[in-house]
Design a protein around this motif. Sequence first.
Motif, PDB file in Angstrom:
ATOM      1  N   THR A  82      57.194 -62.916  50.983  1.00 47.82           N
ATOM      2  CA  THR A  82      56.532 -63.178  49.707  1.00 47.82           C
ATOM      3  C   THR A  82      55.123 -63.689  49.982  1.00 47.82           C
ATOM      4  O   THR A  82      54.914 -64.519  50.873  1.00 47.82           O
ATOM      5  CB  THR A  82      57.316 -64.213  48.888  1.00 47.82           C
ATOM      6  OG1 THR A  82      58.619 -63.694  48.601  1.00 47.82           O
ATOM      7  CG2 THR A  82      56.602 -64.528  47.575  1.00 47.82           C
ATOM      8  N   CYS A  99      51.537 -64.774  47.647  1.00 48.30           N
ATOM      9  CA  CYS A  99      50.880 -64.925  46.355  1.00 48.30           C
ATOM     10  C   CYS A  99      49.408 -65.271  46.547  1.00 48.30           C
ATOM     11  O   CYS A  99      49.037 -65.922  47.529  1.00 48.30           O
ATOM     12  CB  CYS A  99      51.553 -66.032  45.543  1.00 48.30           C
ATOM     13  SG  CYS A  99      53.313 -65.771  45.203  1.00 48.30           S
ATOM     14  N   ALA A 103      51.610 -60.785  45.183  1.00 50.41           N
ATOM     15  CA  ALA A 103      51.259 -59.535  45.859  1.00 50.41           C
ATOM     16  C   ALA A 103      52.475 -58.904  46.533  1.00 50.41           C
ATOM     17  O   ALA A 103      52.626 -57.679  46.544  1.00 50.41           O
ATOM     18  CB  ALA A 103      50.159 -59.785  46.888  1.00 50.41           C
ATOM     19  N   LEU A 104      53.318 -59.734  47.136  1.00 50.85           N
ATOM     20  CA  LEU A 104      54.555 -59.280  47.763  1.00 50.85           C
ATOM     21  C   LEU A 104      55.691 -60.160  47.267  1.00 50.85           C
ATOM     22  O   LEU A 104      55.573 -61.393  47.255  1.00 50.85           O
ATOM     23  CB  LEU A 104      54.462 -59.348  49.292  1.00 50.85           C
ATOM     24  CG  LEU A 104      53.411 -58.458  49.957  1.00 50.85           C
ATOM     25  CD1 LEU A 104      53.325 -58.761  51.448  1.00 50.85           C
ATOM     26  CD2 LEU A 104      53.740 -56.978  49.735  1.00 50.85           C
ATOM     27  N   ASP A 105      56.791 -59.515  46.879  1.00 51.84           N
ATOM     28  CA  ASP A 105      57.876 -60.235  46.231  1.00 51.84           C
ATOM     29  C   ASP A 105      59.197 -59.930  46.932  1.00 51.84           C
ATOM     30  O   ASP A 105      59.944 -59.043  46.539  1.00 51.84           O
ATOM     31  CB  ASP A 105      57.942 -59.817  44.760  1.00 51.84           C
ATOM     32  CG  ASP A 105      58.933 -60.645  43.947  1.00 51.84           C
ATOM     33  OD1 ASP A 105      59.513 -61.597  44.499  1.00 51.84           O
ATOM     34  OD2 ASP A 105      59.115 -60.337  42.758  1.00 51.84           O
ATOM     35  N   GLY A 108      50.732 -53.795  46.879  1.00 51.43           N
ATOM     36  CA  GLY A 108      50.920 -54.779  47.935  1.00 51.43           C
ATOM     37  C   GLY A 108      50.791 -54.236  49.337  1.00 51.43           C
ATOM     38  O   GLY A 108      51.023 -54.958  50.312  1.00 51.43           O
ATOM     39  N   THR A 122      48.072 -56.045  51.495  1.00 47.27           N
ATOM     40  CA  THR A 122      48.537 -57.391  51.832  1.00 47.27           C
ATOM     41  C   THR A 122      49.554 -57.339  52.966  1.00 47.27           C
ATOM     42  O   THR A 122      49.487 -58.138  53.917  1.00 47.27           O
ATOM     43  CB  THR A 122      49.164 -58.056  50.597  1.00 47.27           C
ATOM     44  OG1 THR A 122      48.193 -58.137  49.554  1.00 47.27           O
ATOM     45  CG2 THR A 122      49.657 -59.458  50.925  1.00 47.27           C
ATOM     46  N   GLY A 143      54.649 -54.984  44.271  1.00 47.84           N
ATOM     47  CA  GLY A 143      55.005 -55.972  45.271  1.00 47.84           C
ATOM     48  C   GLY A 143      56.431 -55.939  45.753  1.00 47.84           C
ATOM     49  O   GLY A 143      56.832 -56.768  46.581  1.00 47.84           O
TER      50      GLY A 143
END
Length: 312
Positions: free
Chosen positions: A13, A15, A21-23, A44, A47, A210
Amino acid sequence: MDTLLAVRARGITKCFGDVVALDGVDLDVAQGRIHGLVGPNGAGKTTLLGLLLGLAVADAGHLDILGTPIGRLLAAPEGVAGFVDGPGLYPSLTARQNLAALAALRGRDARTAGIDDVLDQVGLTDVADDRARGFSLGMRQRLGLAAALLTTPRLLVLDEPSNGLDPAGKKHVHGVLTRLAAEGAAVVLSSHRMDDLEALCSDVTILATGRTVFSGPLGKLAAESRELDYRLLTSDQRAASRLAHDTAGVRVVDEAATWRGADVLVVRAPTPALDDLVARIVRDGVAVREVGPVQSPLEAAFLALTEQEAAR
């Protein structure tokens, strides 16, 4: 024996303020494989590439690169190379001087760093002594790849390496990436060019908003149960259309489409039903001159999966 992984990510993850941005992204990249990373703008991808290159750190999750757990420091382990958002070059230096400067930063002697070899690999020998400021986008991309090759990477991370490449440049880049994978290196390749990914990648991860919406072998995206649109060019389009209407699992989408100046029939079908239709056409004495997907399996899956995610 378990597959050796160059990258193992779990629950990553990241943020930026209120933007996620990535989950919770999971990612496995095997050694000796080329892994495609695709997704719409803002998915994402950049990132994630930055995390792999040590340009950022995750807020949560666990990341191993080349067997090394990645902590809170901005650093990638030895053996990782690549670029995000285009390679950084010194415009006033020649291609050869750019690579010599990079070698010097790594404490290597430019005379023994293999500069001429990597320039040859990416097809830039003829412009080795030209200044980078005059290079086209494709030439800059190839010089960035040459810079990465100087490190003899075990994990190569590339962002849109085919941008601006002419056919000769693409051939050089594809050849380099294929050879690296054959020699045991892992390659993570982000691109919007579905044809490049299908030509190069054995595995692919699709990101949307993300999240991972698919990750696995490229062949799984073209599963036999998936319906795709196909164009058929035959010696008798009217007969082919009649047979298509009569074949179970086949739906006629367009009886009067045009493809490269020729009239084609467009049908929608899973692979087994398409195979049945082609066999029936041939048995009926009609020549099948061309059959192919209107969209590649990867492109069709990409659009379907990202549209599903956006609709949630």
